[in-house]
Design a protein around this motif. Structure first.
Motif, PDB file in Angstrom:
ATOM      1  N   PRO A   1       1.007  -1.286  -0.165  1.00  0.00           N
ATOM      2  CA  PRO A   1       0.034   0.126  -0.156  1.00  0.00           C
ATOM      3  C   PRO A   1       0.859   1.157   0.575  1.00  0.00           C
ATOM      4  N   ARG A   2       2.465   1.314   0.424  1.00  0.00           N
ATOM      5  CA  ARG A   2       2.966   2.622   0.723  1.00  0.00           C
ATOM      6  C   ARG A   2       3.577   3.022  -0.227  1.00  0.00           C
ATOM      7  N   TRP A   3       3.615   1.373  -1.861  1.00  0.00           N
ATOM      8  CA  TRP A   3       4.333   2.176  -2.509  1.00  0.00           C
ATOM      9  C   TRP A   3       3.154   2.573  -3.320  1.00  0.00           C
ATOM     10  N   PHE A   4       1.729   1.984  -3.198  1.00  0.00           N
ATOM     11  CA  PHE A   4       0.407   3.021  -3.983  1.00  0.00           C
ATOM     12  C   PHE A   4       0.144   3.815  -4.125  1.00  0.00           C
ATOM     13  N   LEU A   5       0.062   4.273  -3.344  1.00  0.00           N
ATOM     14  CA  LEU A   5       0.166   6.222  -2.169  1.00  0.00           C
ATOM     15  C   LEU A   5       1.313   6.453  -2.874  1.00  0.00           C
ATOM     16  N   GLU A   6       2.689   6.410  -2.934  1.00  0.00           N
ATOM     17  CA  GLU A   6       3.500   7.398  -3.805  1.00  0.00           C
ATOM     18  C   GLU A   6       3.471   7.405  -5.055  1.00  0.00           C
ATOM     19  N   GLN A   7       3.103   5.864  -5.747  1.00  0.00           N
ATOM     20  CA  GLN A   7       2.721   5.829  -7.220  1.00  0.00           C
ATOM     21  C   GLN A   7       1.410   6.757  -6.721  1.00  0.00           C
ATOM     22  N   LEU A   8       0.630   7.150  -6.895  1.00  0.00           N
ATOM     23  CA  LEU A   8      -0.655   8.094  -7.181  1.00  0.00           C
ATOM     24  C   LEU A   8       0.421   9.791  -6.468  1.00  0.00           C
ATOM     25  N   ASP A   9       0.827   9.522  -5.702  1.00  0.00           N
ATOM     26  CA  ASP A   9       0.975  10.931  -5.228  1.00  0.00           C
ATOM     27  C   ASP A   9       1.882  11.478  -6.826  1.00  0.00           C
ATOM     28  N   ILE A  10       2.543  10.593  -6.921  1.00  0.00           N
ATOM     29  CA  ILE A  10       4.042  10.877  -8.914  1.00  0.00           C
ATOM     30  C   ILE A  10       2.786  11.670  -9.327  1.00  0.00           C
ATOM     31  N   ALA A  11       1.486  10.356  -9.920  1.00  0.00           N
ATOM     32  CA  ALA A  11       0.857  10.839 -10.942  1.00  0.00           C
ATOM     33  C   ALA A  11      -0.239  12.251 -10.977  1.00  0.00           C
ATOM     34  N   ARG A  12      -0.456  12.476  -8.986  1.00  0.00           N
ATOM     35  CA  ARG A  12      -0.873  13.413  -9.553  1.00  0.00           C
ATOM     36  C   ARG A  12       0.241  14.927  -9.375  1.00  0.00           C
ATOM     37  N   LEU A  13       1.465  14.813  -9.452  1.00  0.00           N
ATOM     38  CA  LEU A  13       2.307  15.673  -9.980  1.00  0.00           C
ATOM     39  C   LEU A  13       1.876  15.858 -11.119  1.00  0.00           C
ATOM     40  N   SER A  14       2.513  14.494 -11.514  1.00  0.00           N
ATOM     41  CA  SER A  14       1.979  14.469 -13.206  1.00  0.00           C
ATOM     42  C   SER A  14       1.175  15.494 -14.094  1.00  0.00           C
ATOM     43  N   LEU A  15       0.213  15.494 -13.262  1.00  0.00           N
ATOM     44  CA  LEU A  15      -1.169  15.755 -13.992  1.00  0.00           C
ATOM     45  C   LEU A  15      -1.267  16.953 -13.532  1.00  0.00           C
ATOM     46  N   GLY A  16      -1.228  17.539 -12.873  1.00  0.00           N
ATOM     47  CA  GLY A  16      -1.098  19.030 -12.267  1.00  0.00           C
ATOM     48  C   GLY A  16      -2.266  19.020 -10.959  1.00  0.00           C
ATOM     49  N   GLY A  17      -2.890  18.240 -10.277  1.00  0.00           N
ATOM     50  CA  GLY A  17      -2.864  18.373  -8.855  1.00  0.00           C
ATOM     51  C   GLY A  17      -4.301  17.134  -8.457  1.00  0.00           C
ATOM     52  N   TRP A  18      -4.985  16.260  -8.019  1.00  0.00           N
ATOM     53  CA  TRP A  18      -5.598  15.719  -7.594  1.00  0.00           C
ATOM     54  C   TRP A  18      -7.317  16.415  -8.061  1.00  0.00           C
ATOM     55  N   GLY A  19      -7.128  16.915  -8.587  1.00  0.00           N
ATOM     56  CA  GLY A  19      -8.579  18.277  -9.615  1.00  0.00           C
ATOM     57  C   GLY A  19      -8.530  17.149 -10.499  1.00  0.00           C
TER      58      GLY A  19
END
Length: 530
Positions: free
Chosen positions: A41-59
């Motif tokens: 789960p920690r790895w999944f959370l880190e990858q979600l955060d990377i995706a957030r940064l690359s896409l421009g935000g949680w929105g």
């Protein structure tokens, strides 16, 4: 759960972890992050955060997953909670009840995500004995009867209970419950969420139920037993709503009930065994044999009359007939009406006086006065446009999306106009501005802090701030001001103290630069809010 063997816990947990790993690969692929296999789960959370940064935000992440802000917040919060309880997992590792519950709850969140986003096709089915359907229905019935019994135990006099409910909820709601329920039984007319709220409300819980539920080794999924009980009951509300709608219990729901039931009823059963209370949960479960079908038929009838029980259980009872605070725009309109009324009265008085003087003045004096009449030009200064009118002239609709977009692009003029109309804002709207260091608009929002109306915004705000700091971001003076303004309440401080303790434990268990960095981050945040 004393009846569940340790090996069974591990087997169920490994099923959940397998589902989470498979689902994480599909979800990340949808967010343009590609991996062949998922990890913990920690790895999944880190990858979600990377995706957030690359896409421009949680929105942008929410848009890809077809979730709204509240749903995405719940999804990430449950994943964070799971990774805190299970930072890493190896097959055969010993598993606690809380770890299994957190995994089951996140699998439930994955099921909801798959329903919202048709492109996701991962399998969330768990291996469970489907013959437990009847047992699950009995447990749901027993839990509802247990809640009613606990309230009646705290308020044995029906008249005092009715008066108390009128004080807390208002007379209109009590009349509705009496109309929908059985004769002279106000509790039977309440929705399950309303009945549960009578237990988990802070004031009610501390006065009547804290001694019962705090004196136990269970209900410790979260720091407070009340918070844990609140979470369990809200999950049970959702399960109950699906049963009332005629759906069978899923494998995930059966497992959750199997874990929730003993934790909720255990403290009451021990109190019964010790003679401290007159409620026997075991008897409530046995009574369900002959009355089960009639109970659920009656529950469906009441659900149709009430229009369903879709709203989540609130954290506290809201006072009845609470008058909404008047916005700045409404105050200005009210003052303007008073001033114009005063002007109208003054004009009428002047006109009446002039009319009286003209009729009462001699003809000679009137002629002289006409010769010496001086005309004074009246200056009619154009009224300054209101913030709402300025937004209309700029062609900007007055809605939350435009307000939030203005914050994201650091448009201080438009943000100022929105704020001056009295429109409320949410702390979650500042994520992109904080990430891009838009200090001007952030300082402006802070000046209108009283218009921030988001409920419980601190968990998401602090977690985003912590991850920003982990990527070499700094806890600036402005960010500290936000923490002090919105996240300095006692529950938030206790939560951050707990997060610091967990970070210190992880640092001791696995020393290294990364764990040391997280200790420093948690310490800095606690110092800012405390």
């Amino acid at each position: 759960m004393s009846h569940t063997a340790s090996r069974s816990l591990s087997d169920q947990f490994e099923q959940c972890i397998g589902i989470i790993r498979q689902a994480s690969v599909e979800i990340l692929l949808l967010l343009n992050v590609r991996f062949d296999e998922g990890k913990d789960p920690r790895w999944f959370l880190e990858q979600l955060d990377i995706a957030r940064l690359s896409l421009g935000g949680w929105g942008a992440v929410a848009k890809r997953l077809k979730l709204n802000d509240a749903e995405l917040t719940q999804f990430t919060l449950q994943l964070r909670h799971l990774q805190q309880l299970v930072p890493q997992y190896e097959n055969g590792q010993k598993v606690s009840e809380n770890q299994l519950i957190a995994a089951l709850r996140f699998v439930k969140a994955l099921e909801h995500l798959r329903e919202q986003q048709p492109l996701l096709t991962y399998d969330t089915s768990l291996s469970v004995d489907q013959s437990g359907q009847q047992q699950g229905l009995k447990q749901l019935r027993a839990l509802e009867l247990l809640l009613k019994a606990l309230v009646n135990n705290a308020w044995p006099d029906p008249l005092r209970l009715s008066n108390h409910l009128k004080t807390r909820f208002g007379a209109d709601r009590v009349r509705r419950w009496l109309k929908q329920g059985d004769h002279n039984d106000v509790l039977s007319g309440m929705l399950f969420s309303e009945l549960a709220l009578l237990l988990v409300d802070k004031k009610e819980f501390s006065q009547h139920y804290a001694r019962l539920f705090n004196d136990t080794a269970g209900l410790n999924l979260f720091l407070e037993p009340r918070k844990t009980l609140h979470t369990f009951l809200d999950d049970i509300r959702q399960i109950r709503s699906e049963v009332v709608a005629g759906k069978p219990l899923t494998a995930n729901q059966l497992m959750l009930l199997e874990n929730y039931y003993p934790q909720i009823t255990g403290p009451v059963q021990r109190a019964w065994d010790e003679g401290r209370i007159k409620i026997n949960p075991s008897a409530l479960l046995k009574e369900a044999e002959s009355e089960l079908e009639a109970f659920w038929e009656q529950a469906r009838k009441k659900d149709r009359a009430a229009g369903g029980d879709a709203a989540e259980i609130r954290d506290g009872i809201e006072p009845p007939e609470k008058r909404a605070a008047r916005t700045r725009e409404r105050r200005e309109q009210f003052l303007s009406q008073i001033l114009w009324g005063a002007v109208a009265v003054t004009v009428l008085v002047i006109v009446a006086g002039a009319f009286w003087l003209i009729n009462d003045t001699p003809p000679a004096a009137t002629a002289i006065a006409r010769e010496h009449t001086i005309t004074v030009p009246v200056s009619q200064e154009k009224e300054k446009a209101t913030p709402r009118e300025e937004l209309n002239l700029m062609g900007i609709p007055q809605d939350e999306n435009n307000f939030r977009s203005a914050i994201d692009r650091n448009d201080t003029r438009v943000v100022s106009l929105f704020l001056r109309t009295g429109m409320p804002w949410k702390l979650s709207w500042t994520e992109q501005a904080l990430a891009n260091n838009h200090d001007e608009v952030l300082e402006m929002l802070l000046r209108y802090r009283l218009q921030m109306d988001e409920r419980r915004p601190c968990r998401r705000f602090i977690e985003n701030l912590a991850h920003n700091m982990s990527g070499e971001g700094k806890l600036s003076a402005l960010r500290k001001s936000y923490l002090r303004a919105f996240c300095s309440s006692d529950p938030v401080v206790e939560r951050q103290r707990y997060e610091l303790q967990q970070a210190q434990l992880r640092e001791k268990a696995a020393p290294g630069a990364e764990s040391k960095k997280w200790v420093a981050i948690r310490a800095a945040i606690l110092d800012a809010v405390d």
